[in-house]
Write an enzyme that holds these catalytic residues in place. Sequence first.
Site, PDB file in Angstrom:
ATOM      1  N   HIS A  90       5.938   8.792  -6.792  1.00  0.00           N
ATOM      2  CA  HIS A  90       4.719   9.372  -6.229  1.00  0.00           C
ATOM      3  C   HIS A  90       4.998  10.147  -4.948  1.00  0.00           C
ATOM      4  CE1 HIS A  90       4.724   5.309  -4.258  1.00  0.00           C
ATOM      5  NE2 HIS A  90       4.211   5.967  -3.247  1.00  0.00           N
ATOM      6  N   ASP A 227       9.102   3.537 -10.500  1.00  0.00           N
ATOM      7  CA  ASP A 227       8.601   4.456  -9.482  1.00  0.00           C
ATOM      8  C   ASP A 227       9.751   5.018  -8.635  1.00  0.00           C
ATOM      9  OD1 ASP A 227       7.069   5.835  -7.661  1.00  0.00           O
ATOM     10  OD2 ASP A 227       5.596   4.245  -7.424  1.00  0.00           O
ATOM     11  N   SER A 649       6.647   3.808   1.322  1.00  0.00           N
ATOM     12  CA  SER A 649       6.929   4.137  -0.070  1.00  0.00           C
ATOM     13  C   SER A 649       8.299   4.796  -0.176  1.00  0.00           C
ATOM     14  CB  SER A 649       5.867   5.086  -0.620  1.00  0.00           C
ATOM     15  OG  SER A 649       4.635   4.440  -0.740  1.00  0.00           O
TER      16      SER A 649
END
Length: 713
Positions: A90, A227, A649
């Site tokens: 992402h 991810d 992240s």
Amino acid sequence: MKSLFNRTLCMLMFLCMHVSLSADEGMWTLFNLPDAVYDKMVSEGFTLPKSWLYNDSCNVGTGSAAVVNFGGFCTGEVVSPNGLLLTNHHCGLGAVRAHSTVENDYVLNGFCAMTYKDELPNENMFVAFMKKQEDVTHILDSIGINSMSSFEQGVVIDSLQEAMTEQAKAIDSTYYVEINPFFEGNRYYATTYQSYPDVRLVFAPTKSMGKFGGETDNWMWPRQTCDFTVFRIYVDPVTGGPAPYSEKNVPMQTTQYLPVSMNGYKEGDFAMTLGYPGSTSRYLSSYGIQELRDYINEPTWQVRGVKQEVMKRHMEASEAVRIKYDSKYASSSNYWKNAIGMNKCIDSVGIVNKKREMEAIIDTLHYPGLDLKKLEGFYKARAVARRTYTLYRECFSRQSNNELAVRMAKYYNGMPVQGPADKPKRQYTMFEDNSDTWDKALDSEALAVLIKEYRERLSPEAMKAGYLPSFYKRVDKEYGGNYQKYVEDVWNNTILMKNGVKIPVRMTRKMKKDMGIELSTSLVETLADIKLVLDSLQDSIQTQERLLCAAKLRLEEDRPHYSDANFTMRMSFGQVGGYTIGGYDSGYYTTAQSLAEKMLRGGEIKDYYVEPNIRSIIDTKSFGIFTDEVSKTLNLCFLSGNDITGGNSGSPIIDGHGRLIGLAFDGNWDSLSDDIYFDASLARTINVDIRYVLYLMKQWGIAPHLLREMGIE
């Protein structure tokens, strides 16, 4: 006074003892890492010297030197001597989308570069390495920083920052310095960075894997999302240093990278993160938390929910539109769900009352200058304006999904001026054609819906204060309240939506009648009224919050403290392991079998759909060197007790020997209030297992060359 502080401290430590026994709270800066914190890390399994994090020469250590600020919004880590870089899917999604077309949809189908020549450059992307950090509080205190207004503070800090940047550039021309407040402005640290602007896309998994579970599973556990995205840093071929994109640039050569581990983990193992957590507010007062819950989070999720319905409908109807808005929708939806979850946790944990109890103790100590009654009054005085500002921001300002709103903002905030410098009347600005990044049908409907939403959610007090923009009169009088027709007329007739048309810098009579400029002017005037109230109280609130933080630090002066996150590098540590809530045992890892079970539901839940060729490599019974010793199969994701937030992240999950075992990508639903109150019994970081990443790269991407580069044969 000292004895009262110590008695109170003992009482607080007793009340919070379960926290110290349950988890490791803290987002620690490296240059001043307390010895007590390092000793605790060692006791829990960290085997490397303190200099691995930060050395005695006031520079980052071998480990932290491999971690980067990724694009100003995420974290990444170098994992090979050739500048190979990992971050979350992402985080890299915007770059993947920018290279995608309907014919070559890398978002949907993934991407793999087989050679350096195949790696794709990315406009406006950068990574920054922290070089060192130092405390400059004494410099700012000497000129009375805390007696200044926030505007004056900004001027002084900018001036010192520029001076320190000049000094840093004398050492290396690619260095720059940023100065940030810590502990609510009670301390100031200066950080030296080196930025690399040539970062290229190397590998991206399919959307079905990189975003597996989508919004259905976002913030939830158990997870099976792979991810990750892979990039590479390129440098000048002569100097080996940072350089703008050029075909002549070469991959970075470095000895400072994180080795990848295939050894896995077991419950209770040491786990550390290094990264750039964006923002937390754990020193925030109870009054600030009430404001966050009622006047920021609540209107945010209410408005975003409506906006996302429009986006989703248009994205599902067109692949071209989906490509344009995939990353925008994901970003909006992420914080929509976060706001809902945080409010749920604020109430279920009783955070406001817990803060009030602490503040009652602090109030008895009569800390100089601190007046909690005044602080409460300041927050009450701006309540209407604060809620309205959130509505305004979500409806009119934070409009990455609306090109008209973006152009209105650019127009009023100043665009590059073209034309002769000595002839102001002939100077102009101009919008270039960027129609490949937005969709008129989606944008115009979304803006019409949000114009309606703003009015309907505006409180009677806000209406009385005059916070309804004047353009609504025209909507009522000329359009009978038909917001969609109004927006279409604005869109079709305003000069702001004319690509390549010269827009005079000086306002003309004709421009004053332009519907887009009229709408912009109306919004700017309303925003000015709202900001007038907010700005008039901001310095008073900021001062009292700073004093409250200082009082808490004084109260607990025998304990090490960390500052709230502010997107500077931090270290957190904890253990691999799950949590228990309401009799539910979370477990601490997921396996290929759990993914196979969800994939069977792909027909009914779109977020669980996976392509047949990927299903086949997951359904296999043999995973070779990627098999976990404990589960005897392929592990996908795992939990650890690290202290993270947005910005983390892509952060590396590092074992006690300094090896990469996973990438952090999410937190769990049951602890979404951690940004303001750390619940050690529930707070967990959700990580993708590095072996899952490597397995997908090898079996789906057929990219053994990348594995070999990371030392995996």
